[in-house]
Design a protein around this motif. Structure first.
Motif, PDB file in Angstrom:
ATOM      1  N   ARG A 139       0.990  -1.176  -0.263  1.00 60.93           N
ATOM      2  CA  ARG A 139      -0.026  -0.310   0.191  1.00 60.93           C
ATOM      3  C   ARG A 139       0.778   1.366  -0.240  1.00 60.93           C
ATOM      4  O   ARG A 139       1.750   1.308   0.737  1.00 60.93           O
ATOM      5  CB  ARG A 139      -0.904   0.321   1.422  1.00 60.93           C
ATOM      6  CG  ARG A 139      -1.945  -1.047   1.122  1.00 60.93           C
ATOM      7  CD  ARG A 139      -3.294  -0.891   2.366  1.00 60.93           C
ATOM      8  NE  ARG A 139      -4.252  -1.698   2.345  1.00 60.93           N
ATOM      9  CZ  ARG A 139      -4.969  -1.186   1.993  1.00 60.93           C
ATOM     10  NH1 ARG A 139      -5.547   0.153   1.922  1.00 60.93           N
ATOM     11  NH2 ARG A 139      -6.010  -2.171   1.810  1.00 60.93           N
ATOM     12  N   CYS A 140       0.559   2.393  -0.823  1.00 57.32           N
ATOM     13  CA  CYS A 140       0.872   3.208  -0.640  1.00 57.32           C
ATOM     14  C   CYS A 140       1.123   4.007   1.081  1.00 57.32           C
ATOM     15  O   CYS A 140       0.345   3.912   1.486  1.00 57.32           O
ATOM     16  CB  CYS A 140      -0.220   4.632  -0.950  1.00 57.32           C
ATOM     17  SG  CYS A 140       1.108   6.557  -0.855  1.00 57.32           S
ATOM     18  N   GLU A 141       2.291   4.151   1.344  1.00 51.84           N
ATOM     19  CA  GLU A 141       2.236   5.184   2.241  1.00 51.84           C
ATOM     20  C   GLU A 141       1.740   5.819   3.065  1.00 51.84           C
ATOM     21  O   GLU A 141       1.877   6.515   4.242  1.00 51.84           O
ATOM     22  CB  GLU A 141       4.526   4.214   3.353  1.00 51.84           C
ATOM     23  CG  GLU A 141       3.814   3.211   2.990  1.00 51.84           C
ATOM     24  CD  GLU A 141       6.103   2.568   3.124  1.00 51.84           C
ATOM     25  OE1 GLU A 141       5.748   2.737   4.542  1.00 51.84           O
ATOM     26  OE2 GLU A 141       6.216   2.600   3.232  1.00 51.84           O
ATOM     27  N   TYR A 142       1.569   6.946   1.956  1.00 51.18           N
ATOM     28  CA  TYR A 142       1.256   7.967   2.423  1.00 51.18           C
ATOM     29  C   TYR A 142      -0.982   7.950   2.502  1.00 51.18           C
ATOM     30  O   TYR A 142      -1.663   8.066   3.469  1.00 51.18           O
ATOM     31  CB  TYR A 142       1.451   9.346   1.268  1.00 51.18           C
ATOM     32  CG  TYR A 142       2.749   9.243   1.235  1.00 51.18           C
ATOM     33  CD1 TYR A 142       3.590  10.708   2.358  1.00 51.18           C
ATOM     34  CD2 TYR A 142       3.766   9.257   0.510  1.00 51.18           C
ATOM     35  CE1 TYR A 142       4.479  10.588   2.978  1.00 51.18           C
ATOM     36  CE2 TYR A 142       5.218   9.165   0.638  1.00 51.18           C
ATOM     37  CZ  TYR A 142       5.734   9.727   1.834  1.00 51.18           C
ATOM     38  OH  TYR A 142       6.669   9.876   1.813  1.00 51.18           O
ATOM     39  N   CYS A 143      -0.877   7.296   1.221  1.00 50.19           N
ATOM     40  CA  CYS A 143      -2.731   7.282   1.047  1.00 50.19           C
ATOM     41  C   CYS A 143      -3.275   6.310   1.278  1.00 50.19           C
ATOM     42  O   CYS A 143      -4.579   6.568   1.218  1.00 50.19           O
ATOM     43  CB  CYS A 143      -2.769   7.781  -0.295  1.00 50.19           C
ATOM     44  SG  CYS A 143      -2.422   7.191  -2.021  1.00 50.19           S
ATOM     45  N   HIS A 144      -2.069   4.931   0.912  1.00 52.44           N
ATOM     46  CA  HIS A 144      -2.773   3.980   1.517  1.00 52.44           C
ATOM     47  C   HIS A 144      -3.432   3.075   0.512  1.00 52.44           C
ATOM     48  O   HIS A 144      -4.275   2.372   0.818  1.00 52.44           O
ATOM     49  CB  HIS A 144      -3.640   3.793   3.009  1.00 52.44           C
ATOM     50  CG  HIS A 144      -3.065   3.741   3.856  1.00 52.44           C
ATOM     51  ND1 HIS A 144      -3.559   3.617   5.275  1.00 52.44           N
ATOM     52  CD2 HIS A 144      -1.423   4.149   4.444  1.00 52.44           C
ATOM     53  CE1 HIS A 144      -2.310   3.693   6.701  1.00 52.44           C
ATOM     54  NE2 HIS A 144      -1.023   4.362   5.614  1.00 52.44           N
ATOM     55  N   SER A 161       5.510   4.193  -2.326  1.00 53.32           N
ATOM     56  CA  SER A 161       4.246   5.936  -3.311  1.00 53.32           C
ATOM     57  C   SER A 161       4.103   6.018  -3.843  1.00 53.32           C
ATOM     58  O   SER A 161       4.488   5.340  -5.301  1.00 53.32           O
ATOM     59  CB  SER A 161       4.938   7.434  -2.553  1.00 53.32           C
ATOM     60  OG  SER A 161       4.476   7.963  -3.373  1.00 53.32           O
ATOM     61  N   CYS A 162       2.368   5.283  -4.362  1.00 53.91           N
ATOM     62  CA  CYS A 162       1.494   5.130  -4.715  1.00 53.91           C
ATOM     63  C   CYS A 162       1.883   6.499  -6.420  1.00 53.91           C
ATOM     64  O   CYS A 162       2.422   7.236  -6.029  1.00 53.91           O
ATOM     65  CB  CYS A 162       0.309   5.772  -5.111  1.00 53.91           C
ATOM     66  SG  CYS A 162      -0.972   7.130  -4.362  1.00 53.91           S
ATOM     67  N   PRO A 163       1.665   6.330  -8.129  1.00 47.72           N
ATOM     68  CA  PRO A 163       1.913   7.389  -8.754  1.00 47.72           C
ATOM     69  C   PRO A 163       1.266   8.909  -8.250  1.00 47.72           C
ATOM     70  O   PRO A 163       2.273   9.536  -8.243  1.00 47.72           O
ATOM     71  CB  PRO A 163       1.507   7.421 -10.202  1.00 47.72           C
ATOM     72  CG  PRO A 163       1.544   5.471  -9.909  1.00 47.72           C
ATOM     73  CD  PRO A 163       0.880   5.365  -8.232  1.00 47.72           C
ATOM     74  N   ALA A 164       0.010   9.030  -7.254  1.00 43.60           N
ATOM     75  CA  ALA A 164      -0.789   9.863  -7.497  1.00 43.60           C
ATOM     76  C   ALA A 164       0.408  10.717  -5.682  1.00 43.60           C
ATOM     77  O   ALA A 164       0.736  11.874  -6.377  1.00 43.60           O
ATOM     78  CB  ALA A 164      -1.522  10.301  -7.231  1.00 43.60           C
ATOM     79  N   CYS A 165       0.972  10.073  -5.180  1.00 48.57           N
ATOM     80  CA  CYS A 165       1.218  10.705  -4.471  1.00 48.57           C
ATOM     81  C   CYS A 165       2.675  11.479  -4.638  1.00 48.57           C
ATOM     82  O   CYS A 165       3.037  12.193  -4.139  1.00 48.57           O
ATOM     83  CB  CYS A 165       1.179   9.884  -2.571  1.00 48.57           C
ATOM     84  SG  CYS A 165      -0.218   9.971  -1.785  1.00 48.57           S
ATOM     85  N   ASN A 166       3.602   9.876  -5.647  1.00 45.51           N
ATOM     86  CA  ASN A 166       5.079  10.796  -5.691  1.00 45.51           C
ATOM     87  C   ASN A 166       5.324  11.766  -6.817  1.00 45.51           C
ATOM     88  O   ASN A 166       5.977  12.639  -6.255  1.00 45.51           O
ATOM     89  CB  ASN A 166       5.102   8.858  -6.034  1.00 45.51           C
ATOM     90  CG  ASN A 166       6.609   9.052  -6.636  1.00 45.51           C
ATOM     91  OD1 ASN A 166       7.154   9.781  -5.707  1.00 45.51           O
ATOM     92  ND2 ASN A 166       7.241   9.070  -7.728  1.00 45.51           N
TER      93      ASN A 166
HETATM   94 ZN   LIG Z   1      -0.784   7.290  -2.188  1.00 45.74          ZN
END
Ligand SMILES: [Zn+2]
Length: 139
Positions: A21-26, A58-63
């Motif tokens: 999971r993205c560690e920012y937005c999960h 990190s997912c592409p959006a958060c990254n």
């Molecule tokens: Zn994310």
């Protein structure tokens, strides 16, 4: 081997630690186009090292929105503050889900600044969360 490059072993360790999971937005990996990144929490351009203690999934959006930022602005107080650090801080202390699990609510200055800077509640992500909730895959 270039010591600044993330090694395959480091990438595997980061993926396992984040449980995919993205560690920012999960957001779970496998539901958005593009690859999840192993990102430097403190970017190399700002002295960050390529060690597990400075790496996050990190997912592409958060990254894409985080890029080389380490700081954001708390929209409540207008003050600059360091962004959420998944290695040093606990997600649940800085963020919470809305009742329907589609919005991320910043609970602290750090949380609010991170939600804003990484645009964690952009409509596409909210739409995705809505579908994932229906599928029983989120949160
Ligand atoms: Zn994310």
């Amino acid at each position: 081997m270039n010591p600044e490059r993330v090694t395959p072993a480091q990438r595997r360790a980061v993926l396992a630690r984040a449980r995919g999971r993205c560690e920012y937005c999960h957001t779970p990996d496998g539901f958005v186009p593009g690859s999840f990144a192993v990102e430097h929490i403190v970017p190399r351009s700002k002295g960050g090292t390529t060690r597990l203690a400075n790496l996050a999934l990190s997912c592409p959006a958060c990254n894409g929105h985080k890029y080389n930022k380490v700081e954001g602005t708390d929209p409540l107080h207008g003050q600059p503050v360091l962004l959420f650090n998944p290695r040093k801080q606990r997600w649940a202390e800085h963020f919470a889900w809305s009742n329907d699990f589609t919005l991320i609510i910043g609970l602290t200055s750090t949380g609010r600044a991170t939600v804003e800077t990484l645009q964690m509640n952009q409509q596409k992500m909210v739409n995705l969360r809505r579908l994932l909730v229906l599928a029983g895959l989120h949160p």
